[in-house]
Design a protein around this motif. Structure first.
Motif, PDB file in Angstrom:
ATOM      1  N   PHE A  21       0.846  -1.184   0.000  1.00 33.88           N
ATOM      2  CA  PHE A  21       0.000   0.000   0.000  1.00 33.88           C
ATOM      3  C   PHE A  21       0.883   1.236   0.000  1.00 33.88           C
ATOM      4  CE2 PHE A  21       0.839  -0.881   4.420  1.00 33.88           C
ATOM      5  CZ  PHE A  21       0.989   0.365   5.014  1.00 33.88           C
ATOM      6  N   VAL A  22       0.263   2.390  -0.253  1.00 39.47           N
ATOM      7  CA  VAL A  22       0.966   3.670  -0.235  1.00 39.47           C
ATOM      8  C   VAL A  22       0.506   4.450   0.988  1.00 39.47           C
ATOM      9  CG1 VAL A  22       1.292   5.877  -1.421  1.00 39.47           C
ATOM     10  CG2 VAL A  22       1.243   3.741  -2.728  1.00 39.47           C
ATOM     11  N   MET A  23       1.466   5.030   1.707  1.00 38.29           N
ATOM     12  CA  MET A  23       1.156   5.848   2.879  1.00 38.29           C
ATOM     13  C   MET A  23       1.852   7.190   2.751  1.00 38.29           C
ATOM     14  SD  MET A  23       2.153   5.307   6.895  1.00 38.29           S
ATOM     15  CE  MET A  23       0.778   4.286   7.371  1.00 38.29           C
ATOM     16  N   THR A  24       1.107   8.250   3.035  1.00 42.22           N
ATOM     17  CA  THR A  24       1.722   9.570   3.144  1.00 42.22           C
ATOM     18  C   THR A  24       1.810   9.893   4.623  1.00 42.22           C
ATOM     19  OG1 THR A  24      -0.413  10.677   2.926  1.00 42.22           O
ATOM     20  CG2 THR A  24       0.877  10.421   0.927  1.00 42.22           C
ATOM     21  N   ARG A  25       3.011   9.992   5.131  1.00 43.46           N
ATOM     22  CA  ARG A  25       3.201  10.325   6.539  1.00 43.46           C
ATOM     23  C   ARG A  25       2.823  11.781   6.741  1.00 43.46           C
ATOM     24  NH1 ARG A  25       5.204   6.127   9.186  1.00 43.46           N
ATOM     25  NH2 ARG A  25       6.463   4.648   8.031  1.00 43.46           N
ATOM     26  N   ILE A  26       2.100  12.040   7.817  1.00 46.70           N
ATOM     27  CA  ILE A  26       1.598  13.378   8.077  1.00 46.70           C
ATOM     28  C   ILE A  26       2.373  14.043   9.210  1.00 46.70           C
ATOM     29  CG2 ILE A  26      -0.438  14.735   8.706  1.00 46.70           C
ATOM     30  CD1 ILE A  26      -0.630  13.320   5.952  1.00 46.70           C
ATOM     31  N   ALA A  27       2.330  13.468  10.391  1.00 49.40           N
ATOM     32  CA  ALA A  27       2.969  14.087  11.559  1.00 49.40           C
ATOM     33  C   ALA A  27       3.088  13.052  12.660  1.00 49.40           C
ATOM     34  CB  ALA A  27       2.126  15.260  12.043  1.00 49.40           C
ATOM     35  N   ARG A  28       3.845  13.412  13.708  1.00 57.19           N
ATOM     36  CA  ARG A  28       3.896  12.562  14.897  1.00 57.19           C
ATOM     37  C   ARG A  28       4.045  13.465  16.114  1.00 57.19           C
ATOM     38  NH1 ARG A  28       9.958  10.769  15.938  1.00 57.19           N
ATOM     39  NH2 ARG A  28      10.808  12.532  14.847  1.00 57.19           N
ATOM     40  N   THR A  29       3.598  12.977  17.245  1.00 56.42           N
ATOM     41  CA  THR A  29       3.691  13.753  18.486  1.00 56.42           C
ATOM     42  C   THR A  29       4.046  12.825  19.636  1.00 56.42           C
ATOM     43  OG1 THR A  29       1.401  13.462  19.181  1.00 56.42           O
ATOM     44  CG2 THR A  29       1.839  15.283  17.695  1.00 56.42           C
ATOM     45  N   GLU A  30       4.525  13.424  20.703  1.00 56.58           N
ATOM     46  CA  GLU A  30       4.787  12.677  21.930  1.00 56.58           C
ATOM     47  C   GLU A  30       3.926  13.183  23.074  1.00 56.58           C
ATOM     48  OE1 GLU A  30       8.995  12.627  22.648  1.00 56.58           O
ATOM     49  OE2 GLU A  30       9.423  11.707  20.712  1.00 56.58           O
ATOM     50  N   SER A  31       3.105  14.192  22.833  1.00 57.82           N
ATOM     51  CA  SER A  31       2.245  14.761  23.873  1.00 57.82           C
ATOM     52  C   SER A  31       0.788  14.663  23.445  1.00 57.82           C
ATOM     53  CB  SER A  31       2.625  16.228  24.113  1.00 57.82           C
ATOM     54  OG  SER A  31       2.323  16.989  22.964  1.00 57.82           O
ATOM     55  N   GLU A  95     -15.050  29.686  -0.780  1.00 61.00           N
ATOM     56  CA  GLU A  95     -16.182  30.159  -1.562  1.00 61.00           C
ATOM     57  C   GLU A  95     -17.093  28.996  -1.949  1.00 61.00           C
ATOM     58  OE1 GLU A  95     -14.351  32.162  -4.838  1.00 61.00           O
ATOM     59  OE2 GLU A  95     -13.408  33.659  -3.546  1.00 61.00           O
ATOM     60  N   SER A  96     -16.522  27.784  -2.064  1.00 59.84           N
ATOM     61  CA  SER A  96     -17.264  26.638  -2.580  1.00 59.84           C
ATOM     62  C   SER A  96     -17.467  25.507  -1.576  1.00 59.84           C
ATOM     63  CB  SER A  96     -16.541  26.085  -3.810  1.00 59.84           C
ATOM     64  OG  SER A  96     -15.213  25.723  -3.467  1.00 59.84           O
ATOM     65  N   GLY A  97     -16.864  25.601  -0.390  1.00 57.00           N
ATOM     66  CA  GLY A  97     -16.959  24.549   0.616  1.00 57.00           C
ATOM     67  C   GLY A  97     -15.646  23.818   0.777  1.00 57.00           C
ATOM     68  N   LEU A  98     -15.380  23.351   1.995  1.00 51.17           N
ATOM     69  CA  LEU A  98     -14.103  22.709   2.301  1.00 51.17           C
ATOM     70  C   LEU A  98     -14.285  21.798   3.512  1.00 51.17           C
ATOM     71  CD1 LEU A  98     -10.683  24.445   2.432  1.00 51.17           C
ATOM     72  CD2 LEU A  98     -11.474  23.274   4.465  1.00 51.17           C
ATOM     73  N   THR A  99     -13.746  20.605   3.419  1.00 53.04           N
ATOM     74  CA  THR A  99     -13.698  19.675   4.546  1.00 53.04           C
ATOM     75  C   THR A  99     -12.235  19.378   4.809  1.00 53.04           C
ATOM     76  OG1 THR A  99     -15.803  18.674   3.903  1.00 53.04           O
ATOM     77  CG2 THR A  99     -14.405  17.401   5.403  1.00 53.04           C
ATOM     78  N   ALA A 100     -11.834  19.461   6.083  1.00 54.24           N
ATOM     79  CA  ALA A 100     -10.419  19.273   6.407  1.00 54.24           C
ATOM     80  C   ALA A 100     -10.258  18.532   7.719  1.00 54.24           C
ATOM     81  CB  ALA A 100      -9.719  20.625   6.489  1.00 54.24           C
ATOM     82  N   LEU A 101      -9.153  17.817   7.824  1.00 46.84           N
ATOM     83  CA  LEU A 101      -8.710  17.186   9.061  1.00 46.84           C
ATOM     84  C   LEU A 101      -7.745  18.168   9.716  1.00 46.84           C
ATOM     85  CD1 LEU A 101      -8.544  14.536  10.793  1.00 46.84           C
ATOM     86  CD2 LEU A 101      -6.500  14.013   9.463  1.00 46.84           C
ATOM     87  N   VAL A 102      -7.922  18.415  11.016  1.00 46.71           N
ATOM     88  CA  VAL A 102      -7.048  19.330  11.742  1.00 46.71           C
ATOM     89  C   VAL A 102      -6.326  18.553  12.830  1.00 46.71           C
ATOM     90  CG1 VAL A 102      -6.954  21.374  13.213  1.00 46.71           C
ATOM     91  CG2 VAL A 102      -8.535  21.303  11.290  1.00 46.71           C
ATOM     92  N   ILE A 103      -5.000  18.729  12.900  1.00 51.03           N
ATOM     93  CA  ILE A 103      -4.178  18.114  13.941  1.00 51.03           C
ATOM     94  C   ILE A 103      -3.485  19.248  14.691  1.00 51.03           C
ATOM     95  CG2 ILE A 103      -2.281  16.526  14.462  1.00 51.03           C
ATOM     96  CD1 ILE A 103      -2.851  15.197  11.724  1.00 51.03           C
ATOM     97  N   GLU A 104      -3.641  19.259  16.018  1.00 51.92           N
ATOM     98  CA  GLU A 104      -3.026  20.288  16.857  1.00 51.92           C
ATOM     99  C   GLU A 104      -2.299  19.617  18.002  1.00 51.92           C
ATOM    100  OE1 GLU A 104      -6.237  23.856  16.673  1.00 51.92           O
ATOM    101  OE2 GLU A 104      -6.847  22.080  17.793  1.00 51.92           O
ATOM    102  N   ALA A 105      -1.025  19.984  18.223  1.00 45.13           N
ATOM    103  CA  ALA A 105      -0.247  19.412  19.322  1.00 45.13           C
ATOM    104  C   ALA A 105       0.951  20.303  19.609  1.00 45.13           C
ATOM    105  CB  ALA A 105       0.222  18.001  18.998  1.00 45.13           C
ATOM    106  N   GLU A 106       1.304  20.405  20.868  1.00 45.70           N
ATOM    107  CA  GLU A 106       2.443  21.220  21.282  1.00 45.70           C
ATOM    108  C   GLU A 106       3.733  20.775  20.608  1.00 45.70           C
ATOM    109  OE1 GLU A 106       4.059  24.401  22.694  1.00 45.70           O
ATOM    110  OE2 GLU A 106       2.066  23.958  23.483  1.00 45.70           O
ATOM    111  N   ASP A 107       3.911  19.470  20.444  1.00 44.31           N
ATOM    112  CA  ASP A 107       5.160  18.961  19.868  1.00 44.31           C
ATOM    113  C   ASP A 107       4.951  18.336  18.481  1.00 44.31           C
ATOM    114  OD1 ASP A 107       3.800  16.690  20.626  1.00 44.31           O
ATOM    115  OD2 ASP A 107       5.524  15.707  21.510  1.00 44.31           O
ATOM    116  N   LEU A 108       4.066  18.937  17.694  1.00 49.73           N
ATOM    117  CA  LEU A 108       3.783  18.447  16.352  1.00 49.73           C
ATOM    118  C   LEU A 108       5.044  18.560  15.499  1.00 49.73           C
ATOM    119  CD1 LEU A 108       1.449  17.425  14.540  1.00 49.73           C
ATOM    120  CD2 LEU A 108       1.005  19.806  13.970  1.00 49.73           C
TER     121      LEU A 108
END
Length: 119
Positions: A21-31, A95-108
């Motif tokens: 499979f194909v994976m796009t790594r996004i982010a990692r955190t420890e907190s 203007e046309s609509g948007l759906t998004a995933l949001v990731i928030e972390a101190e140590d992103l």
């Protein structure tokens, strides 16, 4: 503000554990990490505010405009992502609509994000 792509073409083919499979790594955190979905209808806005922690917004569907206190308004679309540093002012509109995933972390940590695009 940094803009990224997370489309299949920017990913890595994984074969470990007899996988394929194909994976796009996004982010990692420890907190503690907050992950959520944002649904903006046409004409809606996430108003200009300062990021409390580093943030990543990944557009799943649609398109819109992002800006920060250091960068001008820029189009962002499905398959792209944008990050903001802690304390960076930013805004998202559509203007046309948007759906998004949001990731928030101190140590992103985003330095291993394969699809980095300079703006």
């Amino acid at each position: 503000m940094k803009v990224y792509t997370f489309e299949k073409e920017s990913g890595k083919h994984i074969t470990a554990f007899n996988s394929s499979f194909v994976m796009t790594r996004i982010a990692r955190t420890e907190s503690a990490t907050h992950v959520g979905m944002v649904f903006l209808e046409p004409g809606e806005t996430i108003g200009f505010h300062k990021a409390v922690v580093p943030q990543l917004l990944l557009v799943i569907e649609g398109e819109g405009w992002v800006r920060s206190d250091m960068h001008q308004k820029r189009l962002i679309k499905k398959g792209e992502a944008v990050s903001w540093t802690k304390g960076e002012g930013h805004e998202t509109t559509t203007e046309s609509g948007l759906t998004a995933l949001v990731i928030e972390a101190e140590d992103l940590l985003l330095n291993n994000f394969h699809g980095f695009m300079k703006i």
